[in-house]
Design a protein around this motif. Sequence first.
Motif, PDB file in Angstrom:
ATOM      1  N   THR A 194      46.149  41.758  44.337  1.00 15.53           N
ATOM      2  CA  THR A 194      46.057  40.429  44.940  1.00 15.53           C
ATOM      3  C   THR A 194      45.841  39.395  43.838  1.00 15.53           C
ATOM      4  N   PRO A 195      46.200  38.154  44.089  1.00 18.00           N
ATOM      5  CA  PRO A 195      45.967  37.110  43.078  1.00 18.00           C
ATOM      6  C   PRO A 195      44.482  36.918  42.760  1.00 18.00           C
ATOM      7  N   ALA A 196      43.619  37.158  43.729  1.00 18.17           N
ATOM      8  CA  ALA A 196      42.195  36.934  43.499  1.00 18.17           C
ATOM      9  C   ALA A 196      41.632  37.940  42.503  1.00 18.17           C
ATOM     10  N   GLY A 197      41.918  39.195  42.669  1.00 18.05           N
ATOM     11  CA  GLY A 197      41.459  40.198  41.720  1.00 18.05           C
ATOM     12  C   GLY A 197      40.150  40.877  42.075  1.00 18.05           C
ATOM     13  N   TRP A 198      39.206  40.163  42.663  1.00 18.60           N
ATOM     14  CA  TRP A 198      37.897  40.705  43.029  1.00 18.60           C
ATOM     15  C   TRP A 198      37.571  40.280  44.443  1.00 18.60           C
ATOM     16  N   ALA A 199      36.815  41.109  45.151  1.00 17.62           N
ATOM     17  CA  ALA A 199      36.440  40.764  46.520  1.00 17.62           C
ATOM     18  C   ALA A 199      35.032  41.256  46.829  1.00 17.62           C
ATOM     19  N   GLY A 206      23.720  42.738  50.465  1.00 18.53           N
ATOM     20  CA  GLY A 206      24.443  43.222  51.640  1.00 18.53           C
ATOM     21  C   GLY A 206      25.952  43.193  51.512  1.00 18.53           C
ATOM     22  N   TYR A 207      26.443  43.132  50.266  1.00 17.42           N
ATOM     23  CA  TYR A 207      27.881  43.111  50.012  1.00 17.42           C
ATOM     24  C   TYR A 207      28.304  44.363  49.259  1.00 17.42           C
ATOM     25  N   GLN A 208      29.623  44.540  49.181  1.00 18.04           N
ATOM     26  CA  GLN A 208      30.221  45.547  48.320  1.00 18.04           C
ATOM     27  C   GLN A 208      31.226  44.813  47.443  1.00 18.04           C
ATOM     28  N   LEU A 209      31.122  44.949  46.142  1.00 19.69           N
ATOM     29  CA  LEU A 209      32.054  44.331  45.208  1.00 19.69           C
ATOM     30  C   LEU A 209      33.154  45.330  44.886  1.00 19.69           C
ATOM     31  N   ILE A 210      34.403  44.900  45.050  1.00 14.65           N
ATOM     32  CA  ILE A 210      35.524  45.782  44.755  1.00 14.65           C
ATOM     33  C   ILE A 210      36.562  45.053  43.903  1.00 14.65           C
ATOM     34  N   ARG A 211      37.345  45.823  43.176  1.00 17.81           N
ATOM     35  CA  ARG A 211      38.469  45.307  42.401  1.00 17.81           C
ATOM     36  C   ARG A 211      39.678  45.308  43.312  1.00 17.81           C
ATOM     37  N   GLU A 212      40.394  44.198  43.330  1.00 16.60           N
ATOM     38  CA  GLU A 212      41.617  44.065  44.131  1.00 16.60           C
ATOM     39  C   GLU A 212      42.784  43.777  43.200  1.00 16.60           C
ATOM     40  N   PRO A 213      43.292  44.787  42.493  1.00 20.68           N
ATOM     41  CA  PRO A 213      44.320  44.550  41.483  1.00 20.68           C
ATOM     42  C   PRO A 213      45.660  44.075  42.031  1.00 20.68           C
TER      43      PRO A 213
END
Length: 64
Positions: free
Chosen positions: A34-39, A25-32
Amino acid sequence: MTAEQSRPEISAAFDVLAERARNSGYQLIREPHTPAGWALLDAADGEYLHTASSLTEIARYLDE
């Protein structure tokens, strides 16, 4: 993921985790930018649920 891993390896790992995320039930995205990088987002409303600096951390979260 380590710096030694190639783009195809990262892409394959992303594909596997993206499918696991969808099944949960999630969507994985790249967050280039942000410090986290993935969400992980809630697939229904797009709300941020978890961020991580590596795909390994995302996999651990999905294992919980």
